[in-house]
Each structure stands twice: as C-alpha cells, then as structure tokens.
Design a protein around this motif. Structure first.
Motif, short mmCIF file in Angstrom:
data_model
loop_
_atom_site.label_atom_id
_atom_site.label_comp_id
_atom_site.label_asym_id
_atom_site.label_seq_id
_atom_site.Cartn_x
_atom_site.Cartn_y
_atom_site.Cartn_z
N CYS A 56 39.67 36.97 47.96
CA CYS A 56 38.29 36.47 48.07
C CYS A 56 37.91 35.69 46.80
CB CYS A 56 37.29 37.62 48.16
SG CYS A 56 37.58 38.75 49.52
N GLY A 57 37.00 34.76 46.94
CA GLY A 57 36.38 34.08 45.79
C GLY A 57 37.40 33.40 44.90
N SER A 58 37.26 33.64 43.59
CA SER A 58 38.15 33.00 42.62
C SER A 58 39.60 33.42 42.84
CB SER A 58 37.74 33.37 41.20
OG SER A 58 36.49 32.82 40.91
N ALA A 59 39.80 34.66 43.26
CA ALA A 59 41.18 35.13 43.50
C ALA A 59 41.79 34.33 44.65
CB ALA A 59 41.17 36.63 43.81
N SER A 103 43.49 40.47 43.44
CA SER A 103 42.16 41.04 43.19
C SER A 103 42.04 41.54 41.76
CB SER A 103 41.91 42.22 44.15
OG SER A 103 40.68 42.84 43.86
N GLN A 104 41.01 41.10 41.08
CA GLN A 104 40.75 41.59 39.72
C GLN A 104 40.42 43.07 39.77
OE1 GLN A 104 39.03 43.18 36.52
NE2 GLN A 104 37.49 42.65 38.04
N SER A 105 39.38 43.41 40.55
CA SER A 105 38.87 44.79 40.57
C SER A 105 39.80 45.75 41.29
CB SER A 105 37.50 44.82 41.25
OG SER A 105 37.64 44.41 42.61
N THR A 108 37.81 45.21 46.12
CA THR A 108 37.09 44.34 47.05
C THR A 108 37.38 44.79 48.49
OG1 THR A 108 37.21 42.56 45.47
CG2 THR A 108 36.82 41.92 47.76
N VAL A 154 30.18 38.76 35.48
CA VAL A 154 30.37 38.66 36.93
C VAL A 154 31.28 37.48 37.27
CG1 VAL A 154 29.18 38.08 39.09
CG2 VAL A 154 28.31 39.93 37.64
N ALA A 155 31.08 36.36 36.60
CA ALA A 155 31.92 35.18 36.85
C ALA A 155 33.27 35.41 36.17
CB ALA A 155 31.27 33.93 36.30
N THR A 156 34.32 35.39 36.95
CA THR A 156 35.65 35.67 36.38
C THR A 156 36.20 34.47 35.60
OG1 THR A 156 37.88 36.44 36.87
CG2 THR A 156 36.89 34.97 38.49
N GLN A 163 45.84 35.84 36.68
CA GLN A 163 46.35 35.83 38.07
C GLN A 163 47.23 34.60 38.30
OE1 GLN A 163 42.58 35.97 40.06
NE2 GLN A 163 42.41 38.20 39.93
N LEU A 240 32.97 26.63 42.01
CA LEU A 240 32.41 27.99 42.12
C LEU A 240 31.81 28.44 40.80
CD1 LEU A 240 31.84 30.62 43.62
CD2 LEU A 240 34.21 31.31 43.21
N LYS A 241 32.53 28.17 39.69
CA LYS A 241 31.99 28.55 38.38
C LYS A 241 30.62 27.90 38.18
CE LYS A 241 33.79 31.30 37.39
NZ LYS A 241 34.91 31.89 38.08
N GLU A 244 27.79 29.34 40.77
CA GLU A 244 27.39 30.74 40.70
C GLU A 244 26.58 31.07 39.45
OE1 GLU A 244 30.54 33.70 40.58
OE2 GLU A 244 31.78 32.45 39.31
N VAL A 361 32.77 43.59 44.95
CA VAL A 361 32.10 43.56 46.25
C VAL A 361 32.76 44.58 47.17
CG1 VAL A 361 31.38 42.10 48.19
CG2 VAL A 361 31.54 41.13 45.89
C1 F6R Z 1 33.78 34.46 40.93
C2 F6R Z 1 34.22 35.82 41.15
C3 F6R Z 1 34.41 36.31 42.56
C4 F6R Z 1 35.65 37.21 42.66
C5 F6R Z 1 35.76 37.81 44.06
C6 F6R Z 1 36.98 38.68 44.22
O1 F6R Z 1 33.65 34.17 39.60
O2 F6R Z 1 34.42 36.57 40.23
O3 F6R Z 1 34.50 35.23 43.46
O4 F6R Z 1 36.78 36.44 42.35
O5 F6R Z 1 34.60 38.58 44.33
O6 F6R Z 1 36.93 39.79 43.38
P1 F6R Z 1 38.23 40.62 43.04
O7 F6R Z 1 39.17 39.72 42.30
O8 F6R Z 1 37.76 41.78 42.21
O9 F6R Z 1 38.82 41.06 44.36
#
Ligand code: F6R
Length: 364
Positions: A56-59, A103-105, A108, A154-156, A163, A240-241, A244, A361
């Motif tokens: 999702c998102g940046s990932a 995924s960072q976290s 998700t 919040v903004a990665t 990644q 996106l950066k 957001e 999320v």
């Molecule tokens: C944008 C951002 C989000 C995450 C997305 C996925 O700056 O941080 O778009 O990349 O919510 O989150 P993870 O990587 O935690 O699954």
C-alpha cells in the motif's frame, strides 16, 4: 527524540544514508549478496516463474520501481498490486509464484490480508518489513528486514529508501542465480550500490536550494509529476509526499500519457516536475516537458549531472549524481522528499502528523 531537528521527518530524511548503509551491510558480505538470513535457497530462486508484489501507499511505489528493476535484471515477470485490490479480486496465482509483501510497519491490514490470501493458496511469501516481530514478519515464509530504525513521521522517507535497497538486492541476486547477468556486471552492480549512501549525502547537501524553490510553491493549487519507466515510479512517490504533507493537489503521470487527458489541466504557471534519470528516455521526457512549457507550465527538473541541456527548457533544475540507471530512484527521490517537506513547513502545517492520516493503517 528529534535530536535537534524541528521535525521527525527532517531527522529521518537525514538518516537515510545510514539507514541505506545498514541495510546494505546486512546482506552484502565480501562484495556478494547473501540471502541466507532471508532464507531463500538458490533452487527456490531458480524455480520462481512469476513475482507478485503487493503493498500500500509508498511501499506500493517501491513495488512499481522494483518491477522495472527485477524484470530488467532478472527477467522474471512481475505484477505489482495494491493490497486493497489484490485481496478482493480472487487473484489467479501461479503455483511457482513468489508473493512479495512490502510494509514498513508490518501491520497494514490490507497487506496482511494479502499475505494470508497468498499463503492459503500455498504460494511462497517473502516480506520486506521494517518492524521486527510485526504480524507480517511473523507470518511470512521469508523476511528481508530493512534496517531503517524506528520511523515516527507519518510520511515515510527512510523506510521507503531501505525498501528500495531490499528490492535491488533481490533483483541483483536473482539475476545472478538465474544467469541473466555476468559475474562482472554483478560485482559492478554491488559496488555501485555501496556508493549510494555517499551519493544520497551529496543530494542532501543541496537542500537549501530546494528549500528556496519549495518556499515559492506554497500557493500552488496543483502540481504534476511526470516521468517514464523508473522515473514514473519516482514521480508516484514524489507526488504522494507532496500531497500528503503540503495539502496541495498533485498527480503523477507517465510522461507519455499527458496528452491523453491531463495536459488540459495545465494553465499559466502550473508547476510540472519532470524526473529524467533514465538516459534512454531522457529525450522523450524532455519533449513532453517542452509540450508542457508551451502550455504555460512552470518547469522543475530532477536529472543527473551532465544533462545540462535541460536548462534550455526547465526553470529550475536539481541535479543528482550519476549511478547505474537501476538505482537512480534512490537519489532522485531525495529532492522530492525535500520539496514536500519544505512546502509543508513554509505553509506552517503539521509536517509529522498530517490531518486524517495514521502511521499504521490497521483497518481495511
Ligand atoms: C506515505 C506512507 C504510506 C505507507 C502505507 C503503507 O508516506 O507512509 O503510504 O507507505 O500506509 O504502510 P506500511 O509500509 O506500514 O505497510
């Protein structure tokens, strides 16, 4: 804490050379990529007939870049999908496929559900994750840990950068194992990857100029990011950066697609940011920028040192050091992160906690 920085986001932007270095060091030993910790055997790498990258998102944007790099180097077909779409479209998965979840976290909800969907079909899963022991890390068959350290903003930024490194390492190693590249090129790619931390540092040194430029864009209504190939992947992340954290509407477009609709949105002084790091696509994107200029657009370009002909067209140029084209994303994204950051700061917004967004999320 913020270690003297005004925002976590700037601290994390500045931590990127180290985060990238740490991630490289974790898998590169004696100038070879070692996936033993990740747990992928050579035989498994040889057997993969299709890769699915789901995030999702940046990932997801890392996935778009990874698709170009993996397909080009390792010649394995790659599909990139948004996790929220993948899980509901009854995916038809190749039994010899490999599903890569980024995924960072590691928490998700949609990415976790996509992982479970793949596992339930008996497909091998590999997670590129930052948080150790997170749900996605625990449930995936293989884990490639990014060593970005805790990311608070919040903004990665730094997680995204690490990644990308994980994706390059997989692409380069898969390419070697499958004999799609020579040993010489393999060594060259690894040597080049190790120059990235210093080159990122060099781009960061240019931040005052970007700050000056960004401060003038605070009143923009729309911003368009354009690029081709990997430069399109960078454009997605740059856009996106920007949106957001600055709350300015922005869109990323494949440069060749502009004239199929978006170009009608350009007015006098609409900011168009072109990314031109791919030498074989430079002239093509440049001609799209000329088309934007003739519609009144105000042009910013991100390109490599040496491409000075850009100055005949663009109003503002940020140069990045030269690198192997597969890795240019790691450098070109830096000025775009800085632009989003400085526009947000100049508007006095809550950079680290933009409205309506959460760091992780965990709902669908
Ligand atoms: C944008 C951002 C989000 C995450 C997305 C996925 O700056 O941080 O778009 O990349 O919510 O989150 P993870 O990587 O935690 O699954």
């Amino acid at each position: 804490e913020k270690a003297g920085y005004e925002h976590f986001m700037m601290k994390e932007i500045q931590e990127q050379p180290k985060a990238v270095q740490d991630t490289l060091n974790s898998v590169i030993h004696e100038n070879k990529i070692d996936l033993a910790e990740v747990g992928l055997e050579e035989e498994q790498i040889r057997d993969v007939s299709q890769i699915y990258i789901v995030a999702c998102g940046s990932a997801y944007h890392v996935g778009v870049a990874a698709q170009y790099v993996i397909e080009d180097l390792a010649r394995i077909p790659v599909r990139v999908e948004l996790a929220s779409e993948f899980r509901y479209r009854k995916p038809i998965l190749d039994p010899n496929g490999l599903v890569i979840i980024i995924s960072q976290s590691g928490e998700t909800a949609d990415s976790l559900a996509a992982l479970r969907e793949a596992k339930s079909k008996g497909i091998r899963t590999l997670a590129i994750v930052n948080v150790v022991g997170s749900s996605i890390a625990r449930e995936a068959d293989n884990v490639f840990y990014t060593l970005a350290g805790p990311e608070i903003s919040v903004a990665t930024t730094k997680a995204y950068s690490t990644q990308l490194i994980a994706a390059y390492c997989l692409a380069v190693q898969f390419a070697l194992v499958r004999e799609e590249i020579t040993e010489e090129y393999y060594t060259e790619l690894i040597t080049e990857m190790q120059t990235l931390p210093d080159k990122i540092r060099k781009v960061l040194d240019d931040k005052e100029r970007i700050q000056w430029f960004a401060a003038k864009q605070a009143n923009a209504r729309d911003i368009f990011f354009i690029g081709r190939g990997l430069d399109y992947a960078i454009s997605l992340e740059g856009s996106l950066k920007m949106k957001e954290i600055s709350y300015i509407h922005s869109e990323a477009y494949a440069a060749g697609e502009l004239k199929h609709g978006t170009i009608s949105l350009l007015e006098d002084n609409t900011l168009v940011i072109g990314v031109l790091t791919q030498s074989d696509l430079y002239e093509k994107t440049l001609s799209n920028m000329v088309e934007c200029k003739s519609r009144g657009a105000y042009l910013c370009a991100v390109t490599s040192y040496g491409n000075y002909s850009i100055e005949d067209t663009a109003d503002f140029v940020t140069y990045i050091p030269k690198t192997d084209t597969h890795f240019a994303t790691s450098l070109a994204v830096i000025p775009l992160q800085l632009m989003g950051y400085y526009v947000s700061v100049s508007k006095g917004l809550d950079v680290d906690k933009p409205r309506n967004l959460a760091k992780s999320v965990t709902v669908e």
